[in-house]
Write a protein that holds these residues in place. Structure first.
Motif, PDB file in Angstrom:
ATOM      1  N   ASN A 123       0.814  -1.217   0.000  1.00  0.00           N
ATOM      2  CA  ASN A 123       0.000   0.000   0.000  1.00  0.00           C
ATOM      3  C   ASN A 123       0.847   1.266   0.000  1.00  0.00           C
ATOM      4  N   ASN A 124       2.031   1.175  -0.544  1.00  0.00           N
ATOM      5  CA  ASN A 124       2.913   2.325  -0.696  1.00  0.00           C
ATOM      6  C   ASN A 124       3.285   2.456  -2.165  1.00  0.00           C
ATOM      7  N   LEU A 125       3.407   3.707  -2.618  1.00  0.00           N
ATOM      8  CA  LEU A 125       3.869   3.979  -3.971  1.00  0.00           C
ATOM      9  C   LEU A 125       5.283   4.518  -3.899  1.00  0.00           C
ATOM     10  N   LEU A 126       6.105   4.129  -4.847  1.00  0.00           N
ATOM     11  CA  LEU A 126       7.429   4.718  -4.996  1.00  0.00           C
ATOM     12  C   LEU A 126       7.365   5.579  -6.243  1.00  0.00           C
ATOM     13  N   LEU A 127       7.576   6.896  -6.060  1.00  0.00           N
ATOM     14  CA  LEU A 127       7.470   7.854  -7.146  1.00  0.00           C
ATOM     15  C   LEU A 127       8.823   8.507  -7.390  1.00  0.00           C
ATOM     16  N   GLU A 128       9.149   8.725  -8.670  1.00  0.00           N
ATOM     17  CA  GLU A 128      10.400   9.389  -9.030  1.00  0.00           C
ATOM     18  C   GLU A 128      10.075  10.719  -9.690  1.00  0.00           C
ATOM     19  N   ALA A 129      10.539  11.819  -9.085  1.00  0.00           N
ATOM     20  CA  ALA A 129      10.308  13.164  -9.600  1.00  0.00           C
ATOM     21  C   ALA A 129      11.324  13.473 -10.709  1.00  0.00           C
ATOM     22  N   PRO A 130      11.059  14.495 -11.520  1.00  0.00           N
ATOM     23  CA  PRO A 130      12.001  14.863 -12.592  1.00  0.00           C
ATOM     24  C   PRO A 130      13.394  15.238 -12.074  1.00  0.00           C
ATOM     25  N   ASP A 131      13.492  15.738 -10.826  1.00  0.00           N
ATOM     26  CA  ASP A 131      14.805  16.091 -10.270  1.00  0.00           C
ATOM     27  C   ASP A 131      15.491  14.896  -9.612  1.00  0.00           C
ATOM     28  N   LYS A 132      15.030  13.684  -9.907  1.00  0.00           N
ATOM     29  CA  LYS A 132      15.604  12.408  -9.448  1.00  0.00           C
ATOM     30  C   LYS A 132      15.420  12.147  -7.953  1.00  0.00           C
ATOM     31  N   THR A 133      14.524  12.867  -7.289  1.00  0.00           N
ATOM     32  CA  THR A 133      14.196  12.527  -5.906  1.00  0.00           C
ATOM     33  C   THR A 133      13.149  11.421  -5.924  1.00  0.00           C
ATOM     34  N   MET A 134      13.222  10.556  -4.937  1.00  0.00           N
ATOM     35  CA  MET A 134      12.283   9.441  -4.816  1.00  0.00           C
ATOM     36  C   MET A 134      11.390   9.695  -3.606  1.00  0.00           C
ATOM     37  N   ARG A 135      10.117   9.399  -3.732  1.00  0.00           N
ATOM     38  CA  ARG A 135       9.161   9.561  -2.636  1.00  0.00           C
ATOM     39  C   ARG A 135       8.481   8.226  -2.375  1.00  0.00           C
ATOM     40  N   VAL A 136       8.398   7.860  -1.123  1.00  0.00           N
ATOM     41  CA  VAL A 136       7.589   6.719  -0.716  1.00  0.00           C
ATOM     42  C   VAL A 136       6.302   7.313  -0.160  1.00  0.00           C
ATOM     43  N   VAL A 137       5.165   6.987  -0.792  1.00  0.00           N
ATOM     44  CA  VAL A 137       3.887   7.600  -0.466  1.00  0.00           C
ATOM     45  C   VAL A 137       2.945   6.535   0.065  1.00  0.00           C
ATOM     46  N   ASP A 138       2.402   6.774   1.256  1.00  0.00           N
ATOM     47  CA  ASP A 138       1.413   5.880   1.853  1.00  0.00           C
ATOM     48  C   ASP A 138       0.039   6.274   1.319  1.00  0.00           C
ATOM     49  N   ILE A 139      -0.699   5.309   0.775  1.00  0.00           N
ATOM     50  CA  ILE A 139      -1.989   5.636   0.173  1.00  0.00           C
ATOM     51  C   ILE A 139      -3.166   5.039   0.929  1.00  0.00           C
ATOM     52  N   GLU A 140      -2.929   4.363   2.036  1.00  0.00           N
ATOM     53  CA  GLU A 140      -4.025   3.712   2.751  1.00  0.00           C
ATOM     54  C   GLU A 140      -4.619   4.670   3.771  1.00  0.00           C
ATOM     55  N   GLY A 141      -5.674   5.353   3.392  1.00  0.00           N
ATOM     56  CA  GLY A 141      -6.345   6.285   4.271  1.00  0.00           C
ATOM     57  C   GLY A 141      -7.297   7.174   3.491  1.00  0.00           C
ATOM     58  N   ARG A 142      -7.905   8.091   4.180  1.00  0.00           N
ATOM     59  CA  ARG A 142      -8.883   8.975   3.555  1.00  0.00           C
ATOM     60  C   ARG A 142      -8.345  10.411   3.525  1.00  0.00           C
ATOM     61  N   ALA A 143      -8.840  11.164   2.555  1.00  0.00           N
ATOM     62  CA  ALA A 143      -8.438  12.566   2.425  1.00  0.00           C
ATOM     63  C   ALA A 143      -8.941  13.333   3.643  1.00  0.00           C
ATOM     64  N   PRO A 144      -8.346  14.381   4.054  1.00  0.00           N
ATOM     65  CA  PRO A 144      -7.239  15.122   3.464  1.00  0.00           C
ATOM     66  C   PRO A 144      -5.865  14.684   3.960  1.00  0.00           C
ATOM     67  N   GLU A 145      -5.771  13.817   4.964  1.00  0.00           N
ATOM     68  CA  GLU A 145      -4.446  13.460   5.484  1.00  0.00           C
ATOM     69  C   GLU A 145      -3.703  12.464   4.599  1.00  0.00           C
ATOM     70  N   TYR A 146      -4.388  11.802   3.688  1.00  0.00           N
ATOM     71  CA  TYR A 146      -3.749  10.854   2.775  1.00  0.00           C
ATOM     72  C   TYR A 146      -3.958  11.320   1.354  1.00  0.00           C
ATOM     73  N   PRO A 147      -3.084  11.106   0.467  1.00  0.00           N
ATOM     74  CA  PRO A 147      -1.826  10.380   0.587  1.00  0.00           C
ATOM     75  C   PRO A 147      -0.787  11.216   1.326  1.00  0.00           C
ATOM     76  N   LYS A 148       0.073  10.553   2.055  1.00  0.00           N
ATOM     77  CA  LYS A 148       1.115  11.280   2.767  1.00  0.00           C
ATOM     78  C   LYS A 148       2.472  10.686   2.426  1.00  0.00           C
ATOM     79  N   VAL A 149       3.466  11.552   2.382  1.00  0.00           N
ATOM     80  CA  VAL A 149       4.825  11.128   2.048  1.00  0.00           C
ATOM     81  C   VAL A 149       5.463  10.530   3.289  1.00  0.00           C
ATOM     82  N   LYS A 150       5.900   9.277   3.177  1.00  0.00           N
ATOM     83  CA  LYS A 150       6.557   8.605   4.302  1.00  0.00           C
ATOM     84  C   LYS A 150       8.070   8.839   4.265  1.00  0.00           C
ATOM     85  N   ALA A 151       8.628   8.921   3.068  1.00  0.00           N
ATOM     86  CA  ALA A 151      10.068   9.136   2.950  1.00  0.00           C
ATOM     87  C   ALA A 151      10.357   9.905   1.676  1.00  0.00           C
TER      88      ALA A 151
END
Length: 90
Positions: free
Chosen positions: A57-85
């Protein structure tokens, strides 16, 4: 005598099964109430990057500036999705 009853019982079961197969196309289909509803519906900003991987239930996203984000998607808005790392390569 017992064999005769057994044969009649087996033939009755077969007849009932065949009747059920014949009648089934005329039964109404289940409506939208039986449709699956997603547990969570989240919107991820495109600026966070493109999807690289999904796990636990986590996404690994790569931004154009080569930063990586681990995003937790298990929850309801507005607190989710939240960046874990947030990972920056140097």
């Amino acid at each position: 005598m017992a064999t005769d009853r057994y044969i009649k019982a087996v033939l009755t079961i077969i007849a009932l099964a065949l009747t059920a197969l014949v009648v089934r196309p005329w039964l109404p289909e289940p409506g939208p109430a039986h449709a699956q509803v997603p547990k969570y519906e989240v919107s991820i900003p495109k600026e966070w990057g493109k999807l690289v991987a999904y796990s636990n239930n986590n996404l690994l996203l790569e931004a154009p500036d080569k930063t990586m984000r681990v995003v937790d998607i298990e929850g309801r808005a507005p607190e989710y999705p939240k960046v874990k790392a947030l990972i920056r390569w140097q």
